[in-house]
Design a protein around this motif. Structure first.
Motif, mmCIF file in Angstrom:
data_model
loop_
_atom_site.group_PDB
_atom_site.id
_atom_site.type_symbol
_atom_site.label_atom_id
_atom_site.label_comp_id
_atom_site.label_asym_id
_atom_site.label_seq_id
_atom_site.Cartn_x
_atom_site.Cartn_y
_atom_site.Cartn_z
ATOM 1 N N GLU D 121 0.582 -1.246 0.049
ATOM 2 C CA GLU D 121 0.196 -0.199 0.001
ATOM 3 C C GLU D 121 0.828 1.224 -0.006
ATOM 4 O O GLU D 121 0.532 2.239 -0.542
ATOM 5 N N THR D 122 2.052 1.291 0.243
ATOM 6 C CA THR D 122 2.772 2.409 0.952
ATOM 7 C C THR D 122 3.519 2.901 -0.493
ATOM 8 O O THR D 122 3.356 4.069 -0.724
ATOM 9 N N GLU D 123 4.011 2.096 -1.036
ATOM 10 C CA GLU D 123 5.112 2.274 -2.195
ATOM 11 C C GLU D 123 4.634 3.816 -2.881
ATOM 12 O O GLU D 123 5.346 4.741 -2.617
ATOM 13 N N GLY D 124 3.571 3.750 -3.734
ATOM 14 C CA GLY D 124 3.301 4.861 -4.442
ATOM 15 C C GLY D 124 1.990 5.719 -3.766
ATOM 16 O O GLY D 124 1.649 6.471 -4.335
ATOM 17 N N SER D 125 1.850 5.213 -2.606
ATOM 18 C CA SER D 125 0.599 5.492 -2.335
ATOM 19 C C SER D 125 0.428 6.424 -1.150
ATOM 20 O O SER D 125 -0.579 6.800 -0.496
ATOM 21 N N LEU D 126 1.732 7.132 -0.866
ATOM 22 C CA LEU D 126 1.932 7.817 0.385
ATOM 23 C C LEU D 126 1.094 9.113 0.182
ATOM 24 O O LEU D 126 0.699 9.799 1.219
ATOM 25 N N HIS D 127 0.709 9.501 -1.033
ATOM 26 C CA HIS D 127 -0.020 10.520 -1.040
ATOM 27 C C HIS D 127 -1.545 10.394 -1.352
ATOM 28 O O HIS D 127 -2.593 11.379 -1.455
ATOM 29 N N LYS D 128 -1.819 9.119 -1.205
ATOM 30 C CA LYS D 128 -3.328 8.834 -1.250
ATOM 31 C C LYS D 128 -3.944 9.218 0.191
ATOM 32 O O LYS D 128 -3.664 9.479 1.232
ATOM 33 N N PRO D 129 -5.273 9.921 -0.168
ATOM 34 C CA PRO D 129 -6.016 10.730 0.983
ATOM 35 C C PRO D 129 -6.041 9.641 2.137
ATOM 36 O O PRO D 129 -6.000 9.959 3.338
ATOM 37 N N ARG D 130 -6.328 8.239 1.757
ATOM 38 C CA ARG D 130 -6.549 7.439 2.817
ATOM 39 C C ARG D 130 -5.414 7.458 3.697
ATOM 40 O O ARG D 130 -5.493 7.274 4.895
ATOM 41 N N ALA D 138 2.451 10.206 5.893
ATOM 42 C CA ALA D 138 3.284 10.581 4.643
ATOM 43 C C ALA D 138 4.411 11.472 5.213
ATOM 44 O O ALA D 138 5.663 11.370 4.981
ATOM 45 N N ALA D 139 3.952 12.603 5.749
ATOM 46 C CA ALA D 139 4.757 13.460 6.230
ATOM 47 C C ALA D 139 5.816 12.987 7.103
ATOM 48 O O ALA D 139 6.906 13.285 7.231
ATOM 49 N N ARG D 140 5.278 12.075 8.194
ATOM 50 C CA ARG D 140 6.176 11.394 9.126
ATOM 51 C C ARG D 140 7.336 10.708 8.226
ATOM 52 O O ARG D 140 8.686 10.766 8.837
#
Lengths: 216, 216, 216, 216
Positions: D121-130, D138-140
DNA sequence: AATGAATGAGGCTTCATTCAT
DNA sequence: CATGAATGAAGCCTCATTCAT
């Protein structure tokens, strides 16, 4: 079946509710399928009649097909049971056949909507995949017909029926009965039950439309 | 009924082609409806069988319902015609009834696919909107039944039939005939025609399953 | 593939249109899947982007899954082709590896949306059923990795790579490459291509982050 | 951070139970999300694994998204803590980096299911609203990367790392580490931990795949 | 707090019908 | 007339969320 006397009361509040809801859904389905036919009946129709949301149907039945199947199964169970009793109550083959005839009429008057459904869907559709669940309803009906045929054969041997091939007897019997029922379920929908007429139909099955030929 | 000799010749190349195409579509529809039932048969199935494009179907028939209707009408015309002849060929009511019985069997063997269709869709569906076109097929069948009933009534008056209410006679007659046909169309699909059996069925209609009661 | 020169023009008007539409749908799907991920992308999103109705998608692709699969297949074909050429263009294993590295970066810049998709869905999902079609894409990627591993092994034998287990080399290579690409596809989405940086990444793969140990 | 000693004792029976239940739910969620992915995991799956009813989940977590978020937060806290300690234990930047590398591997082996989840879930999803809750995970992760980058910069100044742009070092480091972990979490799922291999991966990060160039 | 039945919006898919060529 | 690609309404089903017990 009736074995949970003590504990059933603690688990029951919910369980009984659940069973009742399930039955309400089956009843709603019976009505909807009977009115529109399987294809045209929408899950939402059924849900509305049952006064539940669509999703709720799916807590009880995995799919529209499955719901249909369980409805058929339920009814088939009821009928098999009552027919079994009726058959046992008859001594001779003819009596058995007669009991089957009238018990099926009783069943018709008790389950009118379902018979409408049967008429619509059963007639030529017994071999349709939709109707073939795990315990194959078509096969159940076939088995019943086989049994009925046996009575005709026995009746022939015992001189109660004329010596016509049993499967012709069967075809005539089923034809007269099913067509009579179909007529009542559709065309004369509001006609009240008429025992004299029923008797006449059975009489037609046993002695035919014409006067007996002279010698015989 | 049959031929527009004069006018047909001028437009005919085109008209005959067109009529042929129309017939091919009806045949394809008959096959598809008969195999899948009305709801499940797709317009594309029909088009493919007819070797036309879907759009072309719509040049000939306004809708799927209409196509179905016209198919039924076409077949009904054929049957009405042949039945009319058969009826005329009979002198007494019983003869007429007998002719109707066997002519309908002839028709079954000539239009098997269509009878399958009838069995599937007709039985309880005569009152369904789909089947109620401008010239109401249900009504046509009703009219035919009325006519048949008249023969039974006449037959009763003339002493050819026992004194049972005519509509019971009718119900027995239709039941035996339709159920026999349904059986042949579905369960015993590949069985060849058996005149002896047909005779036996009619015999069952006329003299019943049991021996005649002594006094009568 | 390119064999229908003469006749293709007669059949083509439609066929070419069809192929173009199909491609438009694939492109729309690429965009939608890439933006929302497979699950969240709705068929309607895709249809809208492609400027078609939903139903039209289904003339070309049997289901959402299938559409996804064909999209992956199409892209995989493109990449396999270009990678194959790049590999052939390299003489030594190191050259091959180097070519693979930079060709995959080329591919990234040419198919950015698709790489976003890959990053989202591929990383740990290669074994997900959704991705396992007839020609199993996971297997294709595996096969590619095996091939790559062979080059590392060859390179080790030939003294181009240090004597580390080939699959560790592979893991480092893939890691550096994929992570770099993931970063560009997501975090630094609008950054322009930077050849110096790419060179630096490859340099890091080949010579590492630290200065070489003294004796060696 | 750690303990509210005074107040906790009065409420604690309840509070501890509650905390334990909450933890059981988080664990169940971890397992379910890890196995099916976020979208496909159903709240009921989670409830079943946790041996609670669905409704109970909602007493602890406002929504599926929130549950996911809290799971991530919990894990992120654990990791931040352990990584912080590891960082402090290192004197020089290189030591810190090395500690981060191996501590993250330790964390992987202690929280395998969670890493599978991250990989999915993370790889490219850090910017996902969820994934973007109030305290934005993501900021962390970004903040952590910044910190890591600082160590690389420091290391460059101090001559421990070659003079490559720090964010390239960072990309190589993260790539090697994350890809290695992804591989272990998916493809070689049952492989046991292999310290030599881990060392080799770090060695590849520090000194690269090729032999050092002569002059340097 | 715990339960789990009920809800209903929303997604995928089908197919009768239309229309530009 | 013929074509068949395109349309989009409508049906089945799923599942996050609620709420009465």
């Amino acid at each position: 079946m009736s074995s949970d006397t003590s504990k059933s009361k603690s688990l029951s509040r919910r369980e009984r509710e659940s069973a009742r809801h399930r039955q309400e859904m089956l009843d709603a389905a019976e009505a909807a399928f009977s009115e529109y036919g399987f294809e045209k009946a929408r899950m939402e129709d059924i849900a509305q009649r049952a006064e539940f949301a669509v999703g709720t149907l799916y807590r009880f039945f995995a799919s529209k097909d499955q719901l249909y199947l369980e409805l058929l199964r339920e009814k088939a169970d009821i009928m098999e049971k009552r027919l079994g009793e009726a058959i046992n109550a008859g001594k001779t083959p003819l009596e058995k056949v007669r009991n089957i005839f009238f018990t099926r009429l009783d069943l018709f008057w008790d389950h009118k909507a379902f018979f409408r459904l049967m008429v619509q869907e059963t007639e030529g559709s017994l071999h349709k995949p939709r109707l073939c669940g795990d315990e194959n309803l078509a096969a159940r009906y076939q088995r019943f017909l086989e049994q009925l045929k046996d009575y005709f054969e026995a009746g022939i041997r015992e001189g109660e029926f004329r010596d016509v091939s049993a499967h012709c007897l069967l075809a005539a019997f089923e034809g007269i009965l099913r067509n009579y029922v179909a007529r009542l379920g559709y065309l004369d929908q509001d006609a009240p039950r008429d025992p004299a007429e029923e008797e006449a139909m059975f009489e037609l099955f046993s002695h035919g439309a014409c006067f007996a030929p002279k010698s015989q």
